[in-house]
Structures are given as structure tokens and as C-alpha cells.
Design a protein around this motif. Structure first.
Motif, PDB file in Angstrom:
ATOM      1  N   PRO A 175       0.813  -1.225   0.000  1.00 29.63           N
ATOM      2  CA  PRO A 175       0.000   0.000   0.000  1.00 29.63           C
ATOM      3  C   PRO A 175       0.842   1.269   0.000  1.00 29.63           C
ATOM      4  N   HIS A 176       1.954   1.278   0.737  1.00 27.58           N
ATOM      5  CA  HIS A 176       2.831   2.453   0.783  1.00 27.58           C
ATOM      6  C   HIS A 176       3.448   2.721  -0.593  1.00 27.58           C
ATOM      7  N   LEU A 177       3.956   1.658  -1.230  1.00 26.05           N
ATOM      8  CA  LEU A 177       4.544   1.796  -2.567  1.00 26.05           C
ATOM      9  C   LEU A 177       3.483   2.221  -3.579  1.00 26.05           C
ATOM     10  N   MET A 178       2.298   1.630  -3.455  1.00 29.01           N
ATOM     11  CA  MET A 178       1.209   1.931  -4.367  1.00 29.01           C
ATOM     12  C   MET A 178       0.838   3.412  -4.302  1.00 29.01           C
ATOM     13  N   GLN A 179       0.710   3.962  -3.115  1.00 27.82           N
ATOM     14  CA  GLN A 179       0.359   5.371  -2.973  1.00 27.82           C
ATOM     15  C   GLN A 179       1.469   6.275  -3.495  1.00 27.82           C
ATOM     16  N   PHE A 180       2.706   5.872  -3.272  1.00 26.36           N
ATOM     17  CA  PHE A 180       3.829   6.665  -3.781  1.00 26.36           C
ATOM     18  C   PHE A 180       3.787   6.736  -5.306  1.00 26.36           C
ATOM     19  N   PHE A 181       3.585   5.592  -5.965  1.00 26.60           N
ATOM     20  CA  PHE A 181       3.580   5.570  -7.427  1.00 26.60           C
ATOM     21  C   PHE A 181       2.332   6.247  -7.999  1.00 26.60           C
ATOM     22  N   LEU A 182       1.204   6.150  -7.306  1.00 19.25           N
ATOM     23  CA  LEU A 182       0.010   6.867  -7.744  1.00 19.25           C
ATOM     24  C   LEU A 182       0.275   8.369  -7.766  1.00 19.25           C
ATOM     25  N   ALA A 183       0.894   8.879  -6.692  1.00 19.52           N
ATOM     26  CA  ALA A 183       1.209  10.308  -6.631  1.00 19.52           C
ATOM     27  C   ALA A 183       2.240  10.688  -7.680  1.00 19.52           C
ATOM     28  N   LYS A 184       3.239   9.847  -7.849  1.00 17.16           N
ATOM     29  CA  LYS A 184       4.312  10.131  -8.808  1.00 17.16           C
ATOM     30  C   LYS A 184       3.768  10.272 -10.230  1.00 17.16           C
ATOM     31  N   TYR A 185       2.959   9.308 -10.664  1.00 24.35           N
ATOM     32  CA  TYR A 185       2.494   9.332 -12.050  1.00 24.35           C
ATOM     33  C   TYR A 185       1.309  10.266 -12.244  1.00 24.35           C
ATOM     34  N   SER A 186       0.572  10.540 -11.200  1.00 30.22           N
ATOM     35  CA  SER A 186      -0.473  11.563 -11.316  1.00 30.22           C
ATOM     36  C   SER A 186       0.166  12.916 -11.583  1.00 30.22           C
ATOM     37  N   GLU A 187       1.273  13.187 -10.920  1.00 27.16           N
ATOM     38  CA  GLU A 187       2.000  14.438 -11.170  1.00 27.16           C
ATOM     39  C   GLU A 187       2.599  14.443 -12.568  1.00 27.16           C
ATOM     40  N   GLU A 188       3.155  13.309 -12.980  1.00 24.30           N
ATOM     41  CA  GLU A 188       3.774  13.232 -14.307  1.00 24.30           C
ATOM     42  C   GLU A 188       2.742  13.411 -15.415  1.00 24.30           C
ATOM     43  N   PHE A 189       1.573  12.793 -15.272  1.00 23.58           N
ATOM     44  CA  PHE A 189       0.533  12.891 -16.299  1.00 23.58           C
ATOM     45  C   PHE A 189      -0.410  14.073 -16.071  1.00 23.58           C
ATOM     46  N   ARG A 190      -0.149  14.823 -14.984  1.00 27.26           N
ATOM     47  CA  ARG A 190      -0.959  15.999 -14.655  1.00 27.26           C
ATOM     48  C   ARG A 190      -2.430  15.633 -14.509  1.00 27.26           C
ATOM     49  N   ARG A 191      -2.662  14.644 -13.682  1.00 32.58           N
ATOM     50  CA  ARG A 191      -4.026  14.183 -13.409  1.00 32.58           C
ATOM     51  C   ARG A 191      -4.225  14.039 -11.906  1.00 32.58           C
ATOM     52  N   PRO A 192      -5.469  14.087 -11.441  1.00 32.62           N
ATOM     53  CA  PRO A 192      -5.716  13.886 -10.010  1.00 32.62           C
ATOM     54  C   PRO A 192      -5.297  12.477  -9.586  1.00 32.62           C
ATOM     55  N   VAL A 193      -4.876  12.344  -8.352  1.00 33.46           N
ATOM     56  CA  VAL A 193      -4.527  11.015  -7.837  1.00 33.46           C
ATOM     57  C   VAL A 193      -5.801  10.178  -7.753  1.00 33.46           C
ATOM     58  N   PRO A 194      -5.864   9.050  -8.457  1.00 31.27           N
ATOM     59  CA  PRO A 194      -7.107   8.262  -8.459  1.00 31.27           C
ATOM     60  C   PRO A 194      -7.342   7.566  -7.123  1.00 31.27           C
ATOM     61  N   ALA A 195      -8.599   7.460  -6.749  1.00 30.65           N
ATOM     62  CA  ALA A 195      -8.991   6.705  -5.556  1.00 30.65           C
ATOM     63  C   ALA A 195      -9.358   5.293  -6.007  1.00 30.65           C
ATOM     64  N   LEU A 196      -8.540   4.327  -5.676  1.00 32.58           N
ATOM     65  CA  LEU A 196      -8.738   2.970  -6.159  1.00 32.58           C
ATOM     66  C   LEU A 196      -9.869   2.271  -5.410  1.00 32.58           C
ATOM     67  N   SER A 197     -10.590   1.456  -6.129  1.00 36.91           N
ATOM     68  CA  SER A 197     -11.662   0.678  -5.510  1.00 36.91           C
ATOM     69  C   SER A 197     -11.066  -0.364  -4.567  1.00 36.91           C
ATOM     70  N   ARG A 198     -11.885  -0.839  -3.656  1.00 37.72           N
ATOM     71  CA  ARG A 198     -11.433  -1.872  -2.720  1.00 37.72           C
ATOM     72  C   ARG A 198     -11.014  -3.129  -3.474  1.00 37.72           C
ATOM     73  N   GLU A 199     -11.743  -3.466  -4.548  1.00 41.00           N
ATOM     74  CA  GLU A 199     -11.414  -4.650  -5.336  1.00 41.00           C
ATOM     75  C   GLU A 199     -10.011  -4.538  -5.922  1.00 41.00           C
ATOM     76  N   THR A 200      -9.692  -3.367  -6.478  1.00 38.49           N
ATOM     77  CA  THR A 200      -8.369  -3.173  -7.072  1.00 38.49           C
ATOM     78  C   THR A 200      -7.287  -3.196  -6.005  1.00 38.49           C
ATOM     79  N   GLN A 201      -7.542  -2.561  -4.875  1.00 37.30           N
ATOM     80  CA  GLN A 201      -6.560  -2.574  -3.796  1.00 37.30           C
ATOM     81  C   GLN A 201      -6.299  -3.992  -3.306  1.00 37.30           C
ATOM     82  N   ASP A 202      -7.367  -4.785  -3.184  1.00 40.90           N
ATOM     83  CA  ASP A 202      -7.201  -6.173  -2.747  1.00 40.90           C
ATOM     84  C   ASP A 202      -6.394  -6.969  -3.758  1.00 40.90           C
ATOM     85  N   LEU A 203      -6.659  -6.740  -5.046  1.00 49.33           N
ATOM     86  CA  LEU A 203      -5.935  -7.452  -6.084  1.00 49.33           C
ATOM     87  C   LEU A 203      -4.453  -7.111  -6.045  1.00 49.33           C
TER      88      LEU A 203
END
Length: 310
Positions: A175-203
Motif C-alpha cells: 500500500p505504501h509503494l502503491m500510494q507513492f507511485f500513484l502520486a508520482k504518475y499523477s503528477e507526471e501525467f498531470r491528473r488527479p490522484v485516483p482513488a482505487l476501488s477496494r477490489e483493485t486494492q485487494d488485487l
């Protein structure tokens, strides 16, 4: 005759802020972090053992930075690509060297490393090359027994041997790595940080990640790039499904499943971006961060080579 190629043999280190992505969360990595703090107080050579993608390079950089060293004083190189000339240049210019996949070091470079001082000398003077940290995705002992790696060099480089666990054995870190990469690529692609569904987080948490951190990073990058987690995660779901044994007991190769899932995910991503760019292939190539020629080749592979050309 070897030629000096230090500019090409040594790679730039990761940005300092990325070190935060590798802070320990799981118990196994907290033990590694404790060793990092201890190793930061000495110049003893360190050998990091772990599968490809577990973060050995970043652990080496954390050891260096924890000792108060500046990131620019740290250089990294792949053993298979390095020459004695570039090693000699590094010995005079960089205080700390991280040498990855040490088992692939050629005999000439092995001999060189036996001659050059690796740490502070006994009289208190300090050689420009204060420390070497090595990494390997394999145990080195079999290479020593086969004669492919010098035993005396192995003992010299492995003053401390530190094993880095794979991601599947430290899932608390996901989860820590996932949030870091979400923030990193949201900044790179200039998009809001997506809120992942529980299903995706579990996967993401349950998957074994044979490719370790780079595979997780690629999956998160796809989620941000596509802008639709259902599409982006389709390939990973397909891989997990195909990796399950068939009803008759016949098993499917995980490598085959991974390749098939990767192709499916890549196809979905390409078509998603092309749709968003109204099939402007040049714009799509830019968004996908590949060359226009590479995109044309991939379109031909998936059967869209002549479709809606722009």
C-alpha cells in the motif's frame, strides 16, 4: 584493448525524494532498515542479495545517504557492462559505487577490484573510493565454486551480506509503494490522484508480484495513464485467472500467462489512448511515451496496422 567509457557505464541515481518510497513498513524490511542504519556508520563493503526488482539499488543509496553522503557522490553501474578503465576512473572520482549483478563481472575487473583500496586505510588516510556496495540476484557461492568468480574477491566484497526479501514476502509495503507511485504518475501525467476501488486494492495486495517493485510500478502507472482502473487491471486479472490450474489438473505456465496478460493489457491501453486522442497516432505515441514508429509496430501486432490511420 579496452576504452574508457565511464560516461556510459555509470547511471544517475534516483531522485532523493524517491527514497521515501522504500521506507520500511513490513517487519522484514524494518529489520533491513535497522541494518542500513548500522552500516551507515562504517565503510565496510556490503553485498546485497535479492531478486531483481526488490530495490537493492535504493537500499544501497539509503545506506549512503544515512551516512550523511550526498546523492551526487553515489554512482551505480551494471557489472556486465563495466570495464577496468571505467572502474579506474570511478575509483578516482566517486566516493561510493554500487555495482549491480556482481556475478557478471569479467575476470579483468575482478582482478582490478582486488588491487584497489575499498575503504579507509589503517593509518587514517582515506582513499577517494571510500566504499563499494555490490548487488546480486543470485547467491554468489555457486559462481565461486564453478570458478567464475574469485573466492578472494567474494570474501573481500561481502564484508556484510544483507538479504532483501521479495515483495511477496513483505506485502505490508505494497500500500505504501502503491500510494507513492500513484502520486508520482499523477503528477507526471498531470491528473488527479485516483482513488482505487477496494477490489483493485485487494488485487494489488494479494498478487505475488514476480517482477517485484518494477512490476507494481508499471501496474500503477497503467492505472493513472489509462484513467480507468477497470481497463488497466484487466490484464492482471486475466493473468491471475489463466495461472490457475485447469479442471483436469493441467497447469498453465505462469510465464506464458504473464506474457499473454501483458499483451492484453498493452492492447487495451493503446486502444484506450487512441480513442481518447481520436486516433491521432502521433499524439497517442507521445502520451504513451514511445516513439511513433514503435506505436505503428505495436498496432500492426494487434491487428490495427491499417485502421484509422492519421
Amino acid at each position: 584493448m579496452e576504452t574508457s567509457s565511464s560516461e556510459h557505464d555509470f547511471a544517475a541515481v534516483a531522485p532523493a525524494h524517491e527514497l521515501s518510497a522504500f521506507e520500511a513498513v513490513s517487519p522484514s524490511m524494518k529489520a533491513v532498515e535497522a541494518m542500513v542504519r548500522e552500516l551507515a556508520h562504517s565503510a565496510v563493503p556490503v553485498l546485497l542479495i535479492g531478486e531483481r526488482g526488490v530495490g537493492k539499488h535504493m537500499i544501497a543509496l539509503r545506506i549512503h545517504c544515512a551516512s550523511g553522503g550526498a546523492p551526487e557522490a553515489f554512482q551505480t553501474a551494471q557489472a556486465v557492462e563495466i570495464t577496468t578503465d571505467s572502474l579506474a576512473a570511478a575509483a578516482q572520482s566517486c566516493p561510493v559505487l554500487y555495482l549491480d549483478e556482481i556475478c557478471e563481472l569479467n575476470p579483468e575487473c575482478q582482478e582490478f577490484l582486488l588491487r584497489v583500496p575499498l575503504q579507509a586505510e589503517g593509518n587514517g588516510s582515506r582513499h577517494p573510493w571510500a566504499r563499494i556496495i555490490c548487488g546480486s540476484s543470485h547467491d554468489v557461492e555457486p559462481y565461486v565454486r564453478s570458478g567464475n568468480f574469485r573466492e578472494d574477491l567474494y570474501y573481500r566484497l561481502s564484508g556484510v551480506c544483507l538479504r532483501i526479501p521479495p515483495l511477496r514476502q513483505r506485502k505490508e509495503d505494497i500500500p505504501h509503494l502503491m500510494q507513492f507511485f500513484l502520486a508520482k504518475y499523477s503528477e507526471e501525467f498531470r491528473r488527479p490522484v485516483p482513488a482505487l476501488s477496494r477490489e483493485t486494492q485487494d488485487l494489488l495486495n494479494e498478487y505475488s508480484w514476480p517482477g517485484n517493485i518494477p512490476e507494481l510500478e508499471a501496474a500503477v502507472r497503467a492505472i493513472v495513464a489509462v484513467g480507468d482502473e477497470t481497463v488497466a487491471m484487466g490484464g492482471l486479472r486475466a493473468m491471475l485467472t489463466r495461472a490457475e490450474p485447469k479442471p483436469n489438473g493441467e497447469k498453465i505456465s505462469l510465464k506464458e500467462a504473464a506474457r499473454a496478460a501483458s499483451r492484453e493489457a498493452e492492447k487495451e491501453l493503446i486502444l484506450k489512448v487512441l480513442t481518447r486522442t481520436r486516433w491521432n497516432r502521433r499524439r497517442a505515441a507521445q502520451e504513451l511515451q514511445i516513439s511513433y514508429k514503435a506505436l505503428l509496430y505495436k498496432l500492426k501486432q494487434i491487428g490495427y496496422g491499417e485502421y484509422r490511420a492519421t
